[in-house]
Design a protein around this motif. Structure first.
Motif, PDB file in Angstrom:
ATOM      1  N   LEU A  99      -6.309 -11.902  -3.883  1.00 23.66           N
ATOM      2  CA  LEU A  99      -7.204 -11.966  -2.727  1.00 23.66           C
ATOM      3  C   LEU A  99      -7.018 -10.754  -1.816  1.00 23.66           C
ATOM      4  N   ASP A 100      -5.797 -10.214  -1.766  1.00 22.55           N
ATOM      5  CA  ASP A 100      -5.570  -8.999  -0.986  1.00 22.55           C
ATOM      6  C   ASP A 100      -6.313  -7.815  -1.606  1.00 22.55           C
ATOM      7  N   ALA A 101      -6.352  -7.771  -2.933  1.00 22.74           N
ATOM      8  CA  ALA A 101      -7.074  -6.696  -3.621  1.00 22.74           C
ATOM      9  C   ALA A 101      -8.568  -6.776  -3.333  1.00 22.74           C
ATOM     10  N   ILE A 102      -9.102  -7.976  -3.353  1.00 23.06           N
ATOM     11  CA  ILE A 102     -10.527  -8.158  -3.062  1.00 23.06           C
ATOM     12  C   ILE A 102     -10.814  -7.785  -1.606  1.00 23.06           C
ATOM     13  N   ALA A 103      -9.951  -8.209  -0.708  1.00 20.83           N
ATOM     14  CA  ALA A 103     -10.144  -7.899   0.711  1.00 20.83           C
ATOM     15  C   ALA A 103     -10.058  -6.401   0.961  1.00 20.83           C
ATOM     16  N   ALA A 104      -9.205  -5.704   0.226  1.00 18.49           N
ATOM     17  CA  ALA A 104      -9.056  -4.261   0.415  1.00 18.49           C
ATOM     18  C   ALA A 104     -10.345  -3.528   0.100  1.00 18.49           C
ATOM     19  N   ARG A 105     -11.117  -4.038  -0.819  1.00 19.82           N
ATOM     20  CA  ARG A 105     -12.382  -3.405  -1.203  1.00 19.82           C
ATOM     21  C   ARG A 105     -13.396  -3.478  -0.067  1.00 19.82           C
ATOM     22  N   PHE A 106     -13.300  -4.518   0.763  1.00 16.65           N
ATOM     23  CA  PHE A 106     -14.316  -4.753   1.782  1.00 16.65           C
ATOM     24  C   PHE A 106     -13.821  -4.518   3.205  1.00 16.65           C
ATOM     25  N   ARG A 107     -12.715  -3.826   3.351  1.00 19.08           N
ATOM     26  CA  ARG A 107     -12.231  -3.516   4.697  1.00 19.08           C
ATOM     27  C   ARG A 107     -13.203  -2.569   5.382  1.00 19.08           C
ATOM     28  N   THR A 108     -13.299  -2.685   6.676  1.00 15.94           N
ATOM     29  CA  THR A 108     -14.228  -1.842   7.428  1.00 15.94           C
ATOM     30  C   THR A 108     -13.665  -0.440   7.603  1.00 15.94           C
ATOM     31  N   ALA A 109     -14.527   0.480   7.951  1.00 10.88           N
ATOM     32  CA  ALA A 109     -14.154   1.898   8.080  1.00 10.88           C
ATOM     33  C   ALA A 109     -13.286   2.160   9.302  1.00 10.88           C
ATOM     34  N   ASP A 110     -13.177   1.210  10.223  1.00 11.03           N
ATOM     35  CA  ASP A 110     -12.392   1.459  11.428  1.00 11.03           C
ATOM     36  C   ASP A 110     -10.891   1.511  11.140  1.00 11.03           C
ATOM     37  N   ARG A 111     -10.478   1.246   9.941  1.00  5.93           N
ATOM     38  CA  ARG A 111      -9.058   1.319   9.576  1.00  5.93           C
ATOM     39  C   ARG A 111      -8.668   2.720   9.137  1.00  5.93           C
ATOM     40  N   GLY A 112      -9.576   3.668   9.239  1.00  8.21           N
ATOM     41  CA  GLY A 112      -9.262   5.044   8.856  1.00  8.21           C
ATOM     42  C   GLY A 112      -9.722   5.327   7.432  1.00  8.21           C
ATOM     43  N   PRO A 113      -9.576   6.573   7.017  1.00 11.70           N
ATOM     44  CA  PRO A 113     -10.010   6.934   5.681  1.00 11.70           C
ATOM     45  C   PRO A 113      -9.147   6.258   4.614  1.00 11.70           C
ATOM     46  N   PRO A 114      -9.686   6.053   3.424  1.00 12.38           N
ATOM     47  CA  PRO A 114      -8.895   5.410   2.373  1.00 12.38           C
ATOM     48  C   PRO A 114      -7.712   6.297   1.977  1.00 12.38           C
ATOM     49  N   GLN A 115      -6.601   5.671   1.660  1.00 16.04           N
ATOM     50  CA  GLN A 115      -5.408   6.406   1.281  1.00 16.04           C
ATOM     51  C   GLN A 115      -5.553   6.928  -0.145  1.00 16.04           C
ATOM     52  N   ARG A 116      -5.149   8.158  -0.340  1.00 20.46           N
ATOM     53  CA  ARG A 116      -5.253   8.793  -1.652  1.00 20.46           C
ATOM     54  C   ARG A 116      -4.208   8.228  -2.620  1.00 20.46           C
ATOM     55  N   PHE A 117      -3.042   7.883  -2.098  1.00 18.84           N
ATOM     56  CA  PHE A 117      -1.945   7.399  -2.924  1.00 18.84           C
ATOM     57  C   PHE A 117      -1.533   6.002  -2.494  1.00 18.84           C
ATOM     58  N   THR A 118      -1.015   5.231  -3.435  1.00 17.27           N
ATOM     59  CA  THR A 118      -0.475   3.911  -3.122  1.00 17.27           C
ATOM     60  C   THR A 118       0.877   4.089  -2.433  1.00 17.27           C
ATOM     61  N   PRO A 119       1.398   3.035  -1.824  1.00 15.54           N
ATOM     62  CA  PRO A 119       2.715   3.166  -1.193  1.00 15.54           C
ATOM     63  C   PRO A 119       3.808   3.623  -2.172  1.00 15.54           C
ATOM     64  N   GLY A 120       3.792   3.112  -3.390  1.00  9.96           N
ATOM     65  CA  GLY A 120       4.780   3.533  -4.386  1.00  9.96           C
ATOM     66  C   GLY A 120       4.634   4.995  -4.757  1.00  9.96           C
ATOM     67  N   GLU A 121       3.395   5.461  -4.828  1.00  5.50           N
ATOM     68  CA  GLU A 121       3.160   6.875  -5.146  1.00  5.50           C
ATOM     69  C   GLU A 121       3.582   7.775  -3.986  1.00  5.50           C
ATOM     70  N   ARG A 122       3.365   7.317  -2.746  1.00  2.68           N
ATOM     71  CA  ARG A 122       3.812   8.100  -1.584  1.00  2.68           C
ATOM     72  C   ARG A 122       5.334   8.189  -1.543  1.00  2.68           C
ATOM     73  N   LYS A 123       6.006   7.104  -1.935  1.00  2.00           N
ATOM     74  CA  LYS A 123       7.473   7.120  -1.994  1.00  2.00           C
ATOM     75  C   LYS A 123       7.931   8.127  -3.060  1.00  2.00           C
ATOM     76  N   ALA A 124       7.255   8.151  -4.212  1.00  4.27           N
ATOM     77  CA  ALA A 124       7.600   9.108  -5.273  1.00  4.27           C
ATOM     78  C   ALA A 124       7.361  10.542  -4.800  1.00  4.27           C
ATOM     79  N   LEU A 125       6.296  10.756  -4.036  1.00  2.00           N
ATOM     80  CA  LEU A 125       6.044  12.096  -3.485  1.00  2.00           C
ATOM     81  C   LEU A 125       7.171  12.527  -2.548  1.00  2.00           C
ATOM     82  N   SER A 126       7.662  11.584  -1.743  1.00  2.00           N
ATOM     83  CA  SER A 126       8.734  11.934  -0.807  1.00  2.00           C
ATOM     84  C   SER A 126      10.027  12.260  -1.550  1.00  2.00           C
ATOM     85  N   VAL A 127      10.273  11.609  -2.701  1.00  2.00           N
ATOM     86  CA  VAL A 127      11.451  11.940  -3.505  1.00  2.00           C
ATOM     87  C   VAL A 127      11.382  13.398  -3.954  1.00  2.00           C
ATOM     88  N   LEU A 128      10.177  13.850  -4.266  1.00  2.00           N
ATOM     89  CA  LEU A 128       9.994  15.236  -4.698  1.00  2.00           C
ATOM     90  C   LEU A 128       9.839  16.197  -3.517  1.00  2.00           C
TER      91      LEU A 128
END
Length: 194
Positions: A99-128
């Motif tokens: 249900l969180d995945a479905i809700a994420a698809r329909f979130r309004t634009a006031d939450r900012g631009p969509p994130q390019r990376f998932t939280p796990g991918e951002r953590k991997a980027l910080s490791v590098l």
């Protein structure tokens, strides 16, 4: 009238009939290779033909059953639809609750631009030591540099950095298949980095 061929100039194909042949009468049914074989008949003779025509003539009982299935031909693979200008749907694997995945698809634009990376991918980027603006070539370069620094064969046999090496390898495994990079490669037609 339904089935009439506009502009047909041939005579009826029925022997001895001189009426205009304006209606298609199938001799062989249509197939994957083309529209089938037909002949042109007048209205009276096409009605007679249709009254006698049996699509299943020459088929075995198994072929008839297969052709009459409610979902005949639905088991063929279909191509994947592209996102034509719309934001891609979130990856289901990024969410514990569907249900969180479905809700994420329909979130309004006031939450900012969509994130390019998932939280796990951002953590991997910080490791590098990279940020959200990194491209796959940047990730590859940083990965190669860190592996050379931390690998015991390259750093004089110092095994104290093996834990860091493991984190760098894990980060690469996460990022090389990151959606941000695979979507960009599929749009540009570039080969994947796997």
């Amino acid at each position: 009238m339904h089935g009439k061929v506009d502009g047909a100039e041939a005579e009826c194909a029925y022997p001895g009939c001189r009426a205009p042949g304006e209606y298609k009468a199938p001799i062989l049914p249509a197939s994957f290779d083309g529209p089938g074989v037909y002949r042109l008949l007048c209205l009276d003779h096409v009605r007679e033909h249709n009254a006698k025509y049996n699509y299943f003539t020459g088929m075995s009982p198994e072929e008839i059953t297969e052709a009459q299935r409610p979902l005949a031909d639905w088991d063929r693979p279909s191509r994947r639809f592209r996102h034509a200008g719309a934001d891609p749907a979130p990856a289901w694997a990024d969410f514990a609750d569907p249900l969180d995945a479905i809700a994420a698809r329909f979130r309004t634009a006031d939450r900012g631009p969509p994130q390019r990376f998932t939280p796990g991918e951002r953590k991997a980027l910080s490791v590098l030591g990279l940020g959200d603006d990194a491209e796959l070539k940047d990730v590859r370069a940083k990965y190669s540099k860190l592996v050379r620094r931390f690998h015991p064969d390259r750093n004089g046999g110092d095994r104290s950095l093996e834990r860091e090496l493991g984190r760098v390898i894990e980060a690469w495994q996460t990022l090389k298949t990151a959606r941000a990079f695979t979507d960009a490669q599929s749009r540009s037609g570039a080969p994947s980095g796997k």
